[in-house]
Design a protein around this motif. Structure first.
Motif, PDB file in Angstrom:
ATOM      1  N   ASP A 105      18.267  38.405 -25.802  1.00  9.29           N
ATOM      2  CA  ASP A 105      19.452  38.823 -26.541  1.00  9.29           C
ATOM      3  C   ASP A 105      20.462  39.513 -25.633  1.00  9.29           C
ATOM      4  OD1 ASP A 105      18.152  41.175 -26.052  1.00  9.29           O
ATOM      5  OD2 ASP A 105      17.882  41.739 -28.148  1.00  9.29           O
ATOM      6  N   SER A 106      20.292  39.361 -24.318  1.00  7.35           N
ATOM      7  CA  SER A 106      21.257  39.880 -23.357  1.00  7.35           C
ATOM      8  C   SER A 106      21.750  38.718 -22.503  1.00  7.35           C
ATOM      9  CB  SER A 106      20.637  40.972 -22.490  1.00  7.35           C
ATOM     10  OG  SER A 106      19.511  40.481 -21.784  1.00  7.35           O
ATOM     11  N   TYR A 107      23.032  38.743 -22.196  1.00  8.88           N
ATOM     12  CA  TYR A 107      23.664  37.617 -21.514  1.00  8.88           C
ATOM     13  C   TYR A 107      24.425  38.131 -20.287  1.00  8.88           C
ATOM     14  CZ  TYR A 107      22.676  35.649 -26.105  1.00  8.88           C
ATOM     15  OH  TYR A 107      22.044  35.254 -27.262  1.00  8.88           O
ATOM     16  N   PRO A 108      24.622  37.266 -19.290  1.00 11.03           N
ATOM     17  CA  PRO A 108      24.147  35.887 -19.193  1.00 11.03           C
ATOM     18  C   PRO A 108      22.693  35.836 -18.721  1.00 11.03           C
ATOM     19  CG  PRO A 108      25.394  36.438 -17.253  1.00 11.03           C
ATOM     20  CD  PRO A 108      25.454  37.644 -18.149  1.00 11.03           C
ATOM     21  N   ASP A 117      13.794  20.654  -7.901  1.00 13.21           N
ATOM     22  CA  ASP A 117      14.698  20.969  -6.809  1.00 13.21           C
ATOM     23  C   ASP A 117      16.142  20.768  -7.228  1.00 13.21           C
ATOM     24  OD1 ASP A 117      12.650  21.518  -4.964  1.00 13.21           O
ATOM     25  OD2 ASP A 117      12.481  19.407  -4.404  1.00 13.21           O
ATOM     26  N   PHE A 118      17.025  21.415  -6.473  1.00 13.99           N
ATOM     27  CA  PHE A 118      18.463  21.171  -6.552  1.00 13.99           C
ATOM     28  C   PHE A 118      19.010  21.377  -7.962  1.00 13.99           C
ATOM     29  CE2 PHE A 118      22.228  18.430  -5.230  1.00 13.99           C
ATOM     30  CZ  PHE A 118      22.673  19.367  -4.311  1.00 13.99           C
ATOM     31  N   GLY A 119      18.538  22.439  -8.611  1.00 15.02           N
ATOM     32  CA  GLY A 119      19.069  22.813  -9.917  1.00 15.02           C
ATOM     33  C   GLY A 119      18.542  22.018 -11.089  1.00 15.02           C
ATOM     34  N   ALA A 120      17.601  21.126 -10.844  1.00 18.54           N
ATOM     35  CA  ALA A 120      17.080  20.294 -11.932  1.00 18.54           C
ATOM     36  C   ALA A 120      16.399  21.165 -12.978  1.00 18.54           C
ATOM     37  CB  ALA A 120      16.087  19.264 -11.387  1.00 18.54           C
ATOM     38  N   GLY A 121      16.770  20.970 -14.245  1.00 21.03           N
ATOM     39  CA  GLY A 121      16.143  21.708 -15.336  1.00 21.03           C
ATOM     40  C   GLY A 121      16.633  23.131 -15.506  1.00 21.03           C
ATOM     41  N   CYS A 122      17.694  23.521 -14.800  1.00 19.12           N
ATOM     42  CA  CYS A 122      18.233  24.876 -14.908  1.00 19.12           C
ATOM     43  C   CYS A 122      19.501  24.868 -15.755  1.00 19.12           C
ATOM     44  CB  CYS A 122      18.543  25.444 -13.530  1.00 19.12           C
ATOM     45  SG  CYS A 122      17.070  25.718 -12.521  1.00 19.12           S
ATOM     46  N   ILE A 123      19.578  25.760 -16.721  1.00 18.71           N
ATOM     47  CA  ILE A 123      20.713  25.834 -17.629  1.00 18.71           C
ATOM     48  C   ILE A 123      21.219  27.275 -17.674  1.00 18.71           C
ATOM     49  CG2 ILE A 123      21.511  25.472 -19.994  1.00 18.71           C
ATOM     50  CD1 ILE A 123      19.118  23.550 -20.355  1.00 18.71           C
ATOM     51  N   MET A 124      22.499  27.472 -17.362  1.00 13.11           N
ATOM     52  CA  MET A 124      23.095  28.793 -17.471  1.00 13.11           C
ATOM     53  C   MET A 124      23.485  29.048 -18.926  1.00 13.11           C
ATOM     54  SD  MET A 124      23.815  31.533 -15.839  1.00 13.11           S
ATOM     55  CE  MET A 124      23.709  30.978 -14.123  1.00 13.11           C
ATOM     56  N   VAL A 125      23.116  30.201 -19.439  1.00 14.73           N
ATOM     57  CA  VAL A 125      23.385  30.560 -20.840  1.00 14.73           C
ATOM     58  C   VAL A 125      24.292  31.784 -20.834  1.00 14.73           C
ATOM     59  CG1 VAL A 125      22.370  31.079 -23.078  1.00 14.73           C
ATOM     60  CG2 VAL A 125      21.091  29.682 -21.425  1.00 14.73           C
ATOM     61  N   PRO A 126      25.608  31.592 -21.006  1.00 13.07           N
ATOM     62  CA  PRO A 126      26.534  32.722 -20.859  1.00 13.07           C
ATOM     63  C   PRO A 126      26.654  33.606 -22.090  1.00 13.07           C
ATOM     64  CG  PRO A 126      27.746  30.699 -21.231  1.00 13.07           C
ATOM     65  CD  PRO A 126      26.300  30.303 -21.122  1.00 13.07           C
ATOM     66  N   ASP A 127      26.324  33.064 -23.282  1.00 14.98           N
ATOM     67  CA  ASP A 127      26.568  33.839 -24.504  1.00 14.98           C
ATOM     68  C   ASP A 127      25.684  33.325 -25.638  1.00 14.98           C
ATOM     69  OD1 ASP A 127      27.854  31.445 -25.442  1.00 14.98           O
ATOM     70  OD2 ASP A 127      29.737  32.127 -24.545  1.00 14.98           O
ATOM     71  N   ALA A 128      25.779  33.978 -26.793  1.00 10.72           N
ATOM     72  CA  ALA A 128      24.934  33.640 -27.936  1.00 10.72           C
ATOM     73  C   ALA A 128      25.208  32.243 -28.459  1.00 10.72           C
ATOM     74  CB  ALA A 128      25.128  34.669 -29.042  1.00 10.72           C
ATOM     75  N   ALA A 129      26.460  31.796 -28.399  1.00  8.45           N
ATOM     76  CA  ALA A 129      26.786  30.450 -28.872  1.00  8.45           C
ATOM     77  C   ALA A 129      26.080  29.400 -28.036  1.00  8.45           C
ATOM     78  CB  ALA A 129      28.301  30.245 -28.844  1.00  8.45           C
ATOM     79  N   ALA A 130      26.076  29.595 -26.721  1.00 12.02           N
ATOM     80  CA  ALA A 130      25.376  28.654 -25.849  1.00 12.02           C
ATOM     81  C   ALA A 130      23.874  28.697 -26.093  1.00 12.02           C
ATOM     82  CB  ALA A 130      25.688  28.971 -24.394  1.00 12.02           C
ATOM     83  N   ALA A 131      23.334  29.884 -26.361  1.00 12.51           N
ATOM     84  CA  ALA A 131      21.905  30.007 -26.634  1.00 12.51           C
ATOM     85  C   ALA A 131      21.520  29.283 -27.917  1.00 12.51           C
ATOM     86  CB  ALA A 131      21.518  31.483 -26.723  1.00 12.51           C
ATOM     87  N   ALA A 132      22.376  29.358 -28.931  1.00 13.25           N
ATOM     88  CA  ALA A 132      22.078  28.719 -30.216  1.00 13.25           C
ATOM     89  C   ALA A 132      22.015  27.211 -30.105  1.00 13.25           C
ATOM     90  CB  ALA A 132      23.133  29.129 -31.248  1.00 13.25           C
ATOM     91  N   ALA A 133      22.672  26.649 -29.103  1.00 12.57           N
ATOM     92  CA  ALA A 133      22.691  25.194 -28.937  1.00 12.57           C
ATOM     93  C   ALA A 133      21.464  24.672 -28.191  1.00 12.57           C
ATOM     94  CB  ALA A 133      23.967  24.780 -28.201  1.00 12.57           C
ATOM     95  N   LEU A 134      20.642  25.562 -27.657  1.00  9.17           N
ATOM     96  CA  LEU A 134      19.481  25.143 -26.881  1.00  9.17           C
ATOM     97  C   LEU A 134      18.309  24.781 -27.779  1.00  9.17           C
ATOM     98  CD1 LEU A 134      19.399  27.795 -24.025  1.00  9.17           C
ATOM     99  CD2 LEU A 134      20.193  25.429 -23.849  1.00  9.17           C
ATOM    100  N   GLU A 135      17.491  23.854 -27.304  1.00  6.09           N
ATOM    101  CA  GLU A 135      16.199  23.589 -27.932  1.00  6.09           C
ATOM    102  C   GLU A 135      15.271  24.772 -27.659  1.00  6.09           C
ATOM    103  OE1 GLU A 135      15.271  20.953 -29.759  1.00  6.09           O
ATOM    104  OE2 GLU A 135      17.307  20.147 -29.626  1.00  6.09           O
ATOM    105  N   PRO A 136      14.270  25.012 -28.511  1.00  3.75           N
ATOM    106  CA  PRO A 136      13.309  26.089 -28.227  1.00  3.75           C
ATOM    107  C   PRO A 136      12.672  25.889 -26.857  1.00  3.75           C
ATOM    108  CG  PRO A 136      13.038  25.278 -30.468  1.00  3.75           C
ATOM    109  CD  PRO A 136      13.990  24.337 -29.796  1.00  3.75           C
ATOM    110  N   ILE A 137      12.408  26.975 -26.176  1.00  5.26           N
ATOM    111  CA  ILE A 137      11.831  26.890 -24.840  1.00  5.26           C
ATOM    112  C   ILE A 137      10.381  26.416 -24.934  1.00  5.26           C
ATOM    113  CG2 ILE A 137      10.982  29.272 -24.758  1.00  5.26           C
ATOM    114  CD1 ILE A 137      12.001  29.340 -21.825  1.00  5.26           C
ATOM    115  N   ASP A 138       9.934  25.689 -23.904  1.00  4.04           N
ATOM    116  CA  ASP A 138       8.545  25.234 -23.861  1.00  4.04           C
ATOM    117  C   ASP A 138       7.849  25.846 -22.651  1.00  4.04           C
ATOM    118  OD1 ASP A 138       9.239  23.758 -21.585  1.00  4.04           O
ATOM    119  OD2 ASP A 138       9.582  21.917 -22.724  1.00  4.04           O
ATOM    120  N   ALA A 139       6.602  25.484 -22.469  1.00  6.01           N
ATOM    121  CA  ALA A 139       5.790  26.102 -21.423  1.00  6.01           C
ATOM    122  C   ALA A 139       6.217  25.708 -20.018  1.00  6.01           C
ATOM    123  CB  ALA A 139       4.317  25.730 -21.627  1.00  6.01           C
TER     124      ALA A 139
END
Length: 259
Positions: A105-108, A117-139
Motif C-alpha cells: 500500500d506504499s508506492y512506487p 534477465d534484462f527486465g523480463a517479468g519486471c513491472i513498475m507500479v507507480p500508484d494504486a491505479a496501476a496496482a489495481a490493474a495487475l493480476e494477483p501475484i504468484d509464487a
C-alpha cells in the motif's frame, strides 16, 4: 602467441565481442558449450547463466580454463528474491530496498520475476491505479520498494582466488526516475563511472559468498548509499567493449609468469 578463447554462443554479445576483441592478443571462437571440445582453448567464457554448467567440463582434464561460481551460488544469485533474503540475513540489509508483501500500500514499488534477465517479468507500479490493474501475484514473483532515480549503475567484477582481478563500472542514464531497464526501456546514455562507493560493498558480499568468477552488480544511489537491484552471476552485456582487458586480467591471475 595469441591466446585462444572459447565463448558461448549469444545473439548480441558474440557479434559485439568479435568486433571489439584485440585480435593481436586473442583468437576468439563461439560455440554451443554443451557440445564443445575444450582441449584447444586457453580460456572458456560462458555468456549466459544457462551456459555456466556446461563450461565446468572445461576443467575436467585438470587444466584451469574456466573460473566459475559454484552451482549453489549461481542458483542463489539467479533467484532475485532468495538473493535479497540472503543479503539481509548476512548483514547487508541497509543496501537492499525493502521487500513488500503481496498487496503493498506504499508506492512506487516494483513487481519482479524471481528469475529472468534484462527486465523480463519486471513491472513498475507507480500508484494504486496501476496496482489495481495487475493480476494477483504468484509464487514466481515478489514485490520490492522501487528506488527512484534516472541513473542506474553496473559494476562488473572478476574474482579469482579470493581477489578482485578486474572491475569496470558504468552509469546508465535512463532519462526517467522509474524506468525498468530492459527490452522496453533502454539507456539514453551509457558512460564510465567511478566504482568507489560500490566496490567495498560488492567486494565484501563476494568475500562472504566466497564467490569465484565473473559477476555484475546492478544498483542505484539513494542519499549517497548503494541500493542493490540485483547480482548477476555471469558476463554482463556492457562488458563487451572492454573484453580484452577482462581477458588479460584472467590470464594475469591464472598464469602470472606468462608474457
Amino acid at each position: 602467441m595469441r591466446r585462444r578463447i572459447l565463448f558461448g554462443e549469444h545473439a548480441t554479445q558474440a557479434p559485439a565481442i568479435a568486433r571489439f576483441i584485440d585480435r593481436t592478443r586473442f583468437e576468439p571462437s563461439f560455440a554451443d558449450l554443451a557440445h564443445a571440445d575444450f582441449a584447444p582453448f586457453d580460456l572458456v567464457v560462458p555468456l549466459s547463466i544457462a551456459q555456466i554448467e556446461a563450461a565446468r567440463a572445461a576443467n575436467d582434464d585438470g587444466r584451469r580454463r574456466a573460473v566459475l561460481p559454484t552451482p549453489e551460488l549461481v542458483a542463489l544469485c539467479d533467484d532475485k528474491l532468495a538473493c535479497n533474503q540472503w543479503l539481509i540475513a548476512h548483514g547487508f540489509a541497509a543496501h537492499v530496498p525493502a521487500l513488500l508483501g503481496p498487496e503493498p500500500d506504499s508506492y512506487p514499488y516494483i513487481r519482479k520475476s524471481r528469475h529472468g534477465d534484462f527486465g523480463a517479468g519486471c513491472i513498475m507500479v507507480p500508484d494504486a491505479a496501476a496496482a489495481a490493474a495487475l493480476e494477483p501475484i504468484d509464487a514466481h514473483s515478489f514485490h520490492q520498494r522501487a528506488v527512484a532515480g534516472a541513473d542506474e549503475y553496473v559494476l562488473h567484477l572478476l574474482r579469482i582466488d579470493g581477489e578482485i582481478r578486474f572491475r569496470l563500472c558504468y552509469r546508465y542514464d535512463m532519462g526517467t526516475p522509474l524506468a525498468v531497464r530492459g527490452g522496453g526501456a533502454r539507456a539514453k546514455a551509457t558512460v564510465p563511472a567511478d566504482a568507489a562507493l560500490a566496490l567495498p560493498l560488492c567486494s565484501a558480499i563476494l568475500d562472504v559468498m566466497a564467490y569465484e568468477g565473473t559477476c555484475c552488480f546492478n544498483y542505484k544511489l539513494e542519499g549517497g548509499r548503494v541500493q542493490l537491484l540485483e547480482i548477476n552471476p555471469r558476463f554482463g552485456g556492457s562488458l563487451v567493449g572492454e573484453v580484452s582487458a577482462y581477458l588479460q586480467a584472467h590470464f594475469a591471475a591464472l598464469d602470472p609468469i606468462a608474457p
